[in-house]
Design an enzyme around this catalytic site. Structure first.
Site, mmCIF file in Angstrom:
data_model
loop_
_atom_site.group_PDB
_atom_site.id
_atom_site.type_symbol
_atom_site.label_atom_id
_atom_site.label_comp_id
_atom_site.label_asym_id
_atom_site.label_seq_id
_atom_site.Cartn_x
_atom_site.Cartn_y
_atom_site.Cartn_z
ATOM 1 N N SER A 140 0.855 -1.188 0.000
ATOM 2 C CA SER A 140 0.000 0.000 0.000
ATOM 3 C C SER A 140 0.889 1.235 0.000
ATOM 4 C CB SER A 140 -0.881 0.006 1.263
ATOM 5 O OG SER A 140 -1.557 1.237 1.419
ATOM 6 N N TYR A 153 -1.844 -0.354 10.649
ATOM 7 C CA TYR A 153 -2.005 -0.715 9.237
ATOM 8 C C TYR A 153 -0.739 -0.392 8.454
ATOM 9 C CZ TYR A 153 -3.764 -0.871 4.472
ATOM 10 O OH TYR A 153 -3.932 -1.160 3.137
#
Length: 246
Positions: A140, A153
């Site tokens: 990501s 995250y």
């Protein structure tokens, strides 16, 4: 040039979003697909649409090593080899650390990190034996920059990048001819934001995702990496909306 045709590709998190769009594109280009996800009913619908001859499915929770091993075994038993593994399954609950959402921390660690490791561990023996393969791990933009409220995250996605780079170096040393690709999406219109339970964070993320790109943009990048000649390896992509500043 179509180096995708007849390649056996295993995809986790294949029941929706980036996974499903990747299935659609790779099937159009002649790949043989083995799909894993927790929602078997969704996989069955995708299989019916694409065709049973070129698609196998297996109910798979990537937090369970036995189920990941079974997915890889299904691919080998059905098609006789495994050319590509796409570790796509992921979760993105978001909250500030002071909220102490330990269950969500554990979910992210189990899916985003351990799930990738289980996939690598399951497929490497097959790829080493056939002296070829390609492992594509979904990271990501959160694996490149840290955001407030996204510490855990981001940590999981930094880990995916580190694990994949370590794998690349290890396989290069032994000359296994196994390629690796890190793919870091920005805001993509998928179900990923559905897992955010913190109302304040959900509002902020929803604002960011107003300009999200469609998942087929990520599927095209995956197809490109697979399609490259075997002697070259596309090691990393970052793909985000043109309007996304972070």
């Amino acid at each position: 040039m179509n180096n995708v045709k007849d390649k056996v590709v295993v995809i986790t998190g294949a029941s929706s979003g980036i996974g499903e769009e990747t299935v659609n594109l790779l099937s159009e280009n002649g790949a043989k697909l083995v799909l894993g996800a927790r929602r078997l009913d969704r996989l069955e619908k995708i299989q019916q649409k694409v065709g049973h001859d070129s698609v196998s499915i297996k109910k798979t929770d990537v937090t369970k090593p036995d189920e990941v091993n079974a997915l890889i075994e299904t691919a080998y038993n059905d098609f006789g080899r495994i050319d590509v593994l796409i570790n796509n399954a992921g979760l993105m609950p978001q909250s500030f650390l002071e909220k102490n959402k330990q269950d969500e921390w554990n979910q992210m660690i189990d899916v985003n990190i351990k799930g990738v490791l289980y996939g690598i561990g399951a497929v490497l023996p097959y790829m080493r034996k056939q002296k070829s393969g390609h492992i594509i791990n979904l990271a990501s933009v959160a694996g490149h920059v840290v955001f407030p409220g996204s510490a855990v995250y981001c940590g999981t996605k930094y880990a995916v990048r580190a694990i994949t780079e370590g794998l690349r170096q290890e396989e290069a040393i032994v000359g296994s001819n196994i390629r690796t690709t890190i793919l870091s999406p920005g805001a993509v219109s998928t179900e990923l934001t559905d897992h955010i339970s913190d109302k304040d964070m959900k509002q902020d993320i929803d604002e960011l995702y107003k300009n999200a790109i469609k998942p087929d943009a990520i599927a095209r990048a995956i197809n490109y990496a697979i399609n490259e000649p075997e002697e070259s390896s596309v090691n990393e992509f970052i793909i985000r909306p043109s309007s996304q500043s972070l």
